[in-house]
Design a protein around this motif. Structure first.
Motif, PDB file in Angstrom:
ATOM      1  N   MET A   1      16.663   9.577  -2.648  1.00  0.00           N
ATOM      2  CA  MET A   1      16.098   9.504  -1.297  1.00  0.00           C
ATOM      3  C   MET A   1      14.954   8.479  -1.278  1.00  0.00           C
ATOM      4  SD  MET A   1      14.480  12.582   0.984  1.00  0.00           S
ATOM      5  CE  MET A   1      13.845  12.257   2.610  1.00  0.00           C
ATOM      6  N   SER A   2      14.996   7.539  -0.373  1.00  0.00           N
ATOM      7  CA  SER A   2      13.971   6.497  -0.308  1.00  0.00           C
ATOM      8  C   SER A   2      12.661   7.063   0.219  1.00  0.00           C
ATOM      9  CB  SER A   2      14.448   5.353   0.587  1.00  0.00           C
ATOM     10  OG  SER A   2      14.657   5.825   1.903  1.00  0.00           O
ATOM     11  N   LYS A   3      11.564   6.502  -0.319  1.00  0.00           N
ATOM     12  CA  LYS A   3      10.246   6.967   0.099  1.00  0.00           C
ATOM     13  C   LYS A   3       9.818   6.278   1.391  1.00  0.00           C
ATOM     14  CE  LYS A   3       8.387   7.979  -4.504  1.00  0.00           C
ATOM     15  NZ  LYS A   3       7.283   7.691  -5.446  1.00  0.00           N
ATOM     16  N   ARG A   4       9.041   7.023   2.166  1.00  0.00           N
ATOM     17  CA  ARG A   4       8.507   6.448   3.397  1.00  0.00           C
ATOM     18  C   ARG A   4       7.371   5.482   3.071  1.00  0.00           C
ATOM     19  NH1 ARG A   4       6.473   9.733   8.118  1.00  0.00           N
ATOM     20  NH2 ARG A   4       5.558  11.161   6.565  1.00  0.00           N
ATOM     21  N   ASP A   5       7.176   4.544   3.963  1.00  0.00           N
ATOM     22  CA  ASP A   5       6.071   3.603   3.820  1.00  0.00           C
ATOM     23  C   ASP A   5       4.755   4.372   3.821  1.00  0.00           C
ATOM     24  OD1 ASP A   5       5.051   0.676   4.076  1.00  0.00           O
ATOM     25  OD2 ASP A   5       3.978   1.783   5.643  1.00  0.00           O
ATOM     26  N   TYR A   6       3.878   4.050   2.860  1.00  0.00           N
ATOM     27  CA  TYR A   6       2.617   4.795   2.721  1.00  0.00           C
ATOM     28  C   TYR A   6       1.735   4.658   3.968  1.00  0.00           C
ATOM     29  CZ  TYR A   6       3.543   5.614  -2.251  1.00  0.00           C
ATOM     30  OH  TYR A   6       4.073   6.046  -3.442  1.00  0.00           O
ATOM     31  N   TYR A   7       1.716   3.500   4.585  1.00  0.00           N
ATOM     32  CA  TYR A   7       0.914   3.319   5.789  1.00  0.00           C
ATOM     33  C   TYR A   7       1.451   4.204   6.918  1.00  0.00           C
ATOM     34  CZ  TYR A   7      -1.169  -0.749   3.517  1.00  0.00           C
ATOM     35  OH  TYR A   7      -1.847  -1.569   2.654  1.00  0.00           O
TER      36      TYR A   7
END
Length: 374
Positions: A1-7
């Motif tokens: 599962m791809s991680k969400r953008d930290y910002y």
């Protein structure tokens, strides 16, 4: 599962400041911390995601790598940040709300207390300025140990309880509360061989004489600061200041109102009626005041430039002289008879013009009672 953008996770823009990142993290952490969400797995996972994003964006080196290479750049540095103790991170971020900084934040040495000295001046001293010598009790730096508190040849050691931080952390639920270290009492150091003069305090009490220059034009309520002349601070900290609070005693002749002076000058009936020169006092000596004929009691005369030049600058004020008629007392028989003759001459039908105020007043009284009887 791809991680969400930290910002995106923290809800901030890519050019957000460090302060904005921290504020966003506090807001999100409050919302989804496990101790508040009561076992909600989804919220717990969200908190880990928020914590991971914060640990990257709050670290300049990690943030630069993330901005250039994305998640891959952070993973190469081994920084994912999602497996730490959530209680520790929560305590570090919010600890300042409950007693001061989190781990690694050392308690600063306390600055010395400010002192106040009440100085009473007479009017002449306040107007012209004066030099005074005062004696005050104060906490002073120990000259034997140079304020270190340790005996000559020895030195303080780092406290083993707080490791020099001056604070220890106490946990209350998911809150981390900092308090002064009980071993070193917040100083971060232990003095095993204290100075005999100050008993390890680095300061001691003594009286000292100080010369104070009071500038011209001060008034009640003004204060003068003597920087560094207050109590000595903790070891390594600055001394406090001394504030000299001014109050001006009541004067026998003059009253002060800002830059102006005010006084009452009694004059005789003859001077008021005929006119002439009288002497009036000023702070610089006596001056002549010309009183015109037919002067009534309560009339105000202004002597320009005979007041006060304020310490705050501006033009010198004026002296306001209010003349008051002095009624003669302890008259002898001859004086009484002369006054009776004089009064009779004023009451004659042809001389009513000499007392216009009395004539107008009694005519008004007569009209008033005439109206009542109609």
């Amino acid at each position: 599962m791809s991680k969400r953008d930290y910002y995106e996770v923290l809800g901030v823009s890519r050019d957000a400041s460090e302060r904005d990142v921290k504020k966003a993290y506090k807001r999100m952490a409050m919302k989804c911390h496990p101790d508040r969400t009561k076992g909600d797995k989804a919220m717990e996972e969200q908190f880990k995601e928020v914590k991971e994003a914060y640990e990257v964006l709050n670290d300049a080196q990690k943030k630069a790598a993330y901005d250039q290479y994305g998640h891959a750049g952070v993973n190469q540095q081994g920084g994912h940040g999602g497996q730490g103790d959530v209680g520790d991170v929560f305590g570090d971020v919010f600890g300042d709300i409950f007693g001061g900084g989190g781990r690694g934040r050392q308690q600063r040495a306390a600055r010395g207390s400010d002192l106040r000295y009440n100085m009473e001046l007479n009017l002449e001293e306040a107007v012209r300025g004066v030099n005074k010598t005062i004696r005050i009790p104060s906490q002073c730096h120990c000259e034997v140990c140079n304020g270190s508190g340790a005996k000559s040849g020895s030195k303080a050691t780092t406290c083993s309880t707080c490791h020099g931080q001056g604070q220890v952390q106490m946990r209350q639920g998911f809150f981390a509360v900092n308090q002064a270290c009980p071993t070193c009492h917040g100083k971060g150091k232990i003095i095993k061989d204290p100075c005999r003069k100050c008993h390890g305090e680095g300061r001691y009490e003594r009286s000292k004489d100080l010369k104070v220059t009071i500038p011209a034009g001060v008034d009640t309520g003004d204060r003068i600061r003597l920087t560094g002349e207050g109590e000595a601070g903790d070891i390594g900290a600055a001394s406090g200041d001394l504030y000299v609070q001014v109050s001006v005693r009541q004067h026998a002749i003059f009253e002060r109102d800002g830059s102006n002076l005010y006084c009452e000058v009694p004059i005789s009936f003859a001077h008021a009626a005929i006119g002439g020169e009288i002497e009036v006092p000023t702070l610089d000596g006596r001056v002549k005041l010309k009183v015109p004929a037919e002067t009534q009691t309560g009339r105000m005369f202004r002597l320009r430039g005979k007041g006060v030049k304020s310490v705050r600058g501006g033009a010198t004020g004026d002296l306001l002289c209010k003349v008051t008629l002095e009624t003669p007392v302890k008259l002898n028989a001859e004086q009484t008879e002369l006054l009776q003759q004089f009064e009779a001459s004023l009451n004659s039908a042809s001389a009513k013009k000499h007392k216009p105020k009395s004539e107008g007043f009694f005519n008004g009284v007569k009209s008033f009672f005439d109206d009542l009887t109609k």
